[in-house]
Design a protein around this motif. Sequence first.
Motif, PDB file in Angstrom:
ATOM      1  N   ARG A  96       7.350   0.877  -6.249  1.00  0.00           N
ATOM      2  CA  ARG A  96       7.048  -0.165  -5.258  1.00  0.00           C
ATOM      3  C   ARG A  96       6.744   0.461  -3.894  1.00  0.00           C
ATOM      4  O   ARG A  96       5.755   0.101  -3.245  1.00  0.00           O
ATOM      5  CB  ARG A  96       8.217  -1.129  -5.132  1.00  0.00           C
ATOM      6  CG  ARG A  96       7.984  -2.250  -4.114  1.00  0.00           C
ATOM      7  CD  ARG A  96       9.269  -3.039  -3.865  1.00  0.00           C
ATOM      8  NE  ARG A  96       9.831  -3.531  -5.104  1.00  0.00           N
ATOM      9  CZ  ARG A  96      11.083  -3.296  -5.512  1.00  0.00           C
ATOM     10  NH1 ARG A  96      11.902  -2.562  -4.771  1.00  0.00           N
ATOM     11  NH2 ARG A  96      11.511  -3.769  -6.658  1.00  0.00           N
ATOM     12  N   GLY A  97       7.568   1.412  -3.483  1.00  0.00           N
ATOM     13  CA  GLY A  97       7.353   2.066  -2.197  1.00  0.00           C
ATOM     14  C   GLY A  97       6.047   2.822  -2.149  1.00  0.00           C
ATOM     15  O   GLY A  97       5.325   2.791  -1.141  1.00  0.00           O
ATOM     16  N   ILE A  98       5.725   3.509  -3.239  1.00  0.00           N
ATOM     17  CA  ILE A  98       4.487   4.280  -3.295  1.00  0.00           C
ATOM     18  C   ILE A  98       3.282   3.357  -3.371  1.00  0.00           C
ATOM     19  O   ILE A  98       2.254   3.592  -2.726  1.00  0.00           O
ATOM     20  CB  ILE A  98       4.543   5.270  -4.474  1.00  0.00           C
ATOM     21  CG1 ILE A  98       5.532   6.404  -4.137  1.00  0.00           C
ATOM     22  CG2 ILE A  98       3.165   5.825  -4.806  1.00  0.00           C
ATOM     23  CD1 ILE A  98       5.848   7.320  -5.275  1.00  0.00           C
ATOM     24  N   LYS A  99       3.410   2.286  -4.140  1.00  0.00           N
ATOM     25  CA  LYS A  99       2.318   1.308  -4.232  1.00  0.00           C
ATOM     26  C   LYS A  99       2.023   0.703  -2.856  1.00  0.00           C
ATOM     27  O   LYS A  99       0.862   0.576  -2.456  1.00  0.00           O
ATOM     28  CB  LYS A  99       2.705   0.213  -5.232  1.00  0.00           C
ATOM     29  CG  LYS A  99       1.590  -0.751  -5.582  1.00  0.00           C
ATOM     30  CD  LYS A  99       0.537  -0.079  -6.437  1.00  0.00           C
ATOM     31  CE  LYS A  99      -0.600  -1.029  -6.744  1.00  0.00           C
ATOM     32  NZ  LYS A  99      -1.735  -0.336  -7.376  1.00  0.00           N
ATOM     33  N   ASN A 100       3.070   0.355  -2.128  1.00  0.00           N
ATOM     34  CA  ASN A 100       2.884  -0.215  -0.788  1.00  0.00           C
ATOM     35  C   ASN A 100       2.246   0.793   0.167  1.00  0.00           C
ATOM     36  O   ASN A 100       1.410   0.438   1.004  1.00  0.00           O
ATOM     37  CB  ASN A 100       4.219  -0.694  -0.229  1.00  0.00           C
ATOM     38  CG  ASN A 100       4.708  -1.961  -0.904  1.00  0.00           C
ATOM     39  OD1 ASN A 100       3.922  -2.725  -1.475  1.00  0.00           O
ATOM     40  ND2 ASN A 100       6.017  -2.201  -0.863  1.00  0.00           N
ATOM     41  N   ALA A 101       2.645   2.059   0.041  1.00  0.00           N
ATOM     42  CA  ALA A 101       2.069   3.100   0.895  1.00  0.00           C
ATOM     43  C   ALA A 101       0.579   3.272   0.623  1.00  0.00           C
ATOM     44  O   ALA A 101      -0.223   3.463   1.546  1.00  0.00           O
ATOM     45  CB  ALA A 101       2.807   4.421   0.684  1.00  0.00           C
ATOM     46  N   LEU A 102       0.192   3.188  -0.641  1.00  0.00           N
ATOM     47  CA  LEU A 102      -1.222   3.323  -0.995  1.00  0.00           C
ATOM     48  C   LEU A 102      -2.029   2.134  -0.490  1.00  0.00           C
ATOM     49  O   LEU A 102      -3.197   2.276  -0.110  1.00  0.00           O
ATOM     50  CB  LEU A 102      -1.366   3.474  -2.512  1.00  0.00           C
ATOM     51  CG  LEU A 102      -0.806   4.774  -3.096  1.00  0.00           C
ATOM     52  CD1 LEU A 102      -0.885   4.763  -4.612  1.00  0.00           C
ATOM     53  CD2 LEU A 102      -1.543   5.988  -2.539  1.00  0.00           C
ATOM     54  N   ARG A 103      -1.412   0.976  -0.476  1.00  0.00           N
ATOM     55  CA  ARG A 103      -2.105  -0.204   0.074  1.00  0.00           C
ATOM     56  C   ARG A 103      -2.423   0.001   1.552  1.00  0.00           C
ATOM     57  O   ARG A 103      -3.429  -0.516   2.053  1.00  0.00           O
ATOM     58  CB  ARG A 103      -1.245  -1.454  -0.121  1.00  0.00           C
ATOM     59  CG  ARG A 103      -1.106  -1.905  -1.572  1.00  0.00           C
ATOM     60  CD  ARG A 103      -0.400  -3.253  -1.674  1.00  0.00           C
ATOM     61  NE  ARG A 103      -0.259  -3.678  -3.063  1.00  0.00           N
ATOM     62  CZ  ARG A 103       0.891  -3.664  -3.744  1.00  0.00           C
ATOM     63  NH1 ARG A 103       2.003  -3.263  -3.136  1.00  0.00           N
ATOM     64  NH2 ARG A 103       0.934  -4.053  -4.995  1.00  0.00           N
ATOM     65  N   GLU A 104      -1.579   0.742   2.248  1.00  0.00           N
ATOM     66  CA  GLU A 104      -1.797   0.986   3.676  1.00  0.00           C
ATOM     67  C   GLU A 104      -3.094   1.738   3.931  1.00  0.00           C
ATOM     68  O   GLU A 104      -3.692   1.603   5.006  1.00  0.00           O
ATOM     69  CB  GLU A 104      -0.621   1.767   4.266  1.00  0.00           C
ATOM     70  CG  GLU A 104       0.700   0.998   4.301  1.00  0.00           C
ATOM     71  CD  GLU A 104       1.851   1.867   4.765  1.00  0.00           C
ATOM     72  OE1 GLU A 104       1.602   3.029   5.138  1.00  0.00           O
ATOM     73  OE2 GLU A 104       3.004   1.388   4.744  1.00  0.00           O
ATOM     74  N   ILE A 105      -3.525   2.545   2.966  1.00  0.00           N
ATOM     75  CA  ILE A 105      -4.772   3.300   3.139  1.00  0.00           C
ATOM     76  C   ILE A 105      -5.880   2.701   2.265  1.00  0.00           C
ATOM     77  O   ILE A 105      -6.882   3.358   1.991  1.00  0.00           O
ATOM     78  CB  ILE A 105      -4.578   4.802   2.831  1.00  0.00           C
ATOM     79  CG1 ILE A 105      -4.110   5.015   1.391  1.00  0.00           C
ATOM     80  CG2 ILE A 105      -3.612   5.436   3.809  1.00  0.00           C
ATOM     81  CD1 ILE A 105      -4.143   6.473   0.939  1.00  0.00           C
ATOM     82  N   ASN A 106      -5.660   1.471   1.801  1.00  0.00           N
ATOM     83  CA  ASN A 106      -6.644   0.741   0.990  1.00  0.00           C
ATOM     84  C   ASN A 106      -6.994   1.469  -0.303  1.00  0.00           C
ATOM     85  O   ASN A 106      -8.149   1.421  -0.765  1.00  0.00           O
ATOM     86  CB  ASN A 106      -7.918   0.475   1.804  1.00  0.00           C
ATOM     87  CG  ASN A 106      -7.666  -0.415   3.004  1.00  0.00           C
ATOM     88  OD1 ASN A 106      -6.958  -1.412   2.897  1.00  0.00           O
ATOM     89  ND2 ASN A 106      -8.221  -0.049   4.147  1.00  0.00           N
ATOM     90  N   SER A 107      -5.995   2.136  -0.873  1.00  0.00           N
ATOM     91  CA  SER A 107      -6.188   2.801  -2.154  1.00  0.00           C
ATOM     92  C   SER A 107      -5.669   1.900  -3.270  1.00  0.00           C
ATOM     93  O   SER A 107      -4.542   1.396  -3.205  1.00  0.00           O
ATOM     94  CB  SER A 107      -5.448   4.140  -2.196  1.00  0.00           C
ATOM     95  OG  SER A 107      -5.507   4.699  -3.494  1.00  0.00           O
ATOM     96  N   ASP A 108      -6.504   1.718  -4.283  1.00  0.00           N
ATOM     97  CA  ASP A 108      -6.104   0.879  -5.411  1.00  0.00           C
ATOM     98  C   ASP A 108      -5.915   1.681  -6.696  1.00  0.00           C
ATOM     99  O   ASP A 108      -5.976   1.128  -7.799  1.00  0.00           O
ATOM    100  CB  ASP A 108      -7.123  -0.235  -5.641  1.00  0.00           C
ATOM    101  CG  ASP A 108      -8.524   0.309  -5.960  1.00  0.00           C
ATOM    102  OD1 ASP A 108      -8.706   1.545  -5.924  1.00  0.00           O
ATOM    103  OD2 ASP A 108      -9.423  -0.509  -6.232  1.00  0.00           O
TER     104      ASP A 108
END
Length: 318
Positions: A216-228
Motif C-alpha cells: 500500500r505504501g509503495i503503491k501510494n508512492a508510485l501514484r505520487e509520480i503518476n506511475s501505474d
Amino acid sequence: MDVEACGVLDRKSPHLLRICDDKFIPGLKEMTDAVHAEGCKMTLQLIHYVKQSVRTGWKQAIEDLSYEEIDEIKKQFVDSTIRARKAGFDGVELHVAHGYTLSSFISLLNKRTDKYGRNTEGRCRIVTEIMDDIRKEVGYDYCVGCRISGEEFVMGGNTLKQTTEIAKIFAQASMDFISVSAGGKTEDGPWYTGYSGSRCMATANLPYGCHVYLSRGIKNALREINSDIPVIVSGKVKDLQHGEEIFQAGDADLIGVCRPALADPDWIKKQVEGREKEMIKCVYCNGCLERDQRHEKVNCVIADKIAERKAAQQAQQN
C-alpha cells in the motif's frame, strides 16, 4: 508464473537453478514450452549472491567489491536476461530483496562512500545501471521487474521510508513491475533463522496480509509520480477472496503465492471451482523451509502426511 531464484553466476552454493551459461538454455526451454502449452506466462527470477559460509556465518561485504567486480555482476544480470529470453521466458524479475547482493546495495546498511553508496540514488545505482544495460540489449517490450523488501526488519536497515523512494527510482528506471516482500536479511541470523527471516517466510503467529501495508505504501508512492506499474504483494494472502479485497482497496495489483501452492498445487483451481473444502491449506509451519535448509527435496510436510495417510487407507481396503 514466476520460477524460483535462478543463479546468474557459477558458484557451487546455494543449490539453485542456473542460467549463467548458454548450456542451461535447452533445459529451461523445455520448461517454458511445457508451461506455455497450458496457456500460462512464465517469468524467471534472477539472483546474485556474494561469497558466504553457512558454517561460520562469514559473508563477503559489498563494501569490499571492486568496480571490476561490480561491472561483472552487472554483466551477469544482462547476459542472463538475454538467455532467459532465448529460453522462452516472458520476462525476468531481478532479485533485489532479502539478503542477496543487489538488496545489500540498496540497503541503508550499505556503508560504501563511493558512487554506489552515500545516498538512496547511489545505493540504487547498480540496479539502475543494470536496467540501462538490459534495455539496450532487449529493448522496452520485454518484461523486466524486480522484487524488493518493503522493510528489512533489522536494526539500521530499510523501512518503508526508504523503500518508497527506492520504488520511485526503480519505476523511473523502466521497471515493468515491483514485487514486495520483506525481511530475509542475514544480519540477525543466517538462512532465515532470525526475526527478519521470519518476516520473509511469514510464520503462523503473524496475521494474514501482514505485508499489505508495505505494498500500500509503495503503491501510494508510485501514484505520487503518476506511475501505474503493477505492484505485487506476497506474505500470507489467505485466499482468492482476500486477494480481491486487496485489489479493491487499491493496495496492490497482483498477489504472490508460494507456500499455499506448494501445499496444494490446485490452490487456485479448487477455489475457482468452489471446491475450497478439498484444499490442503498451508499452516505456515515452514517445514518446507527446513527441508530446503537441509538441501532435501522441498515438498509440503502436511501434504506429504495426508498423501501417506490416504495411501495407507487404500492399502488396507485392498
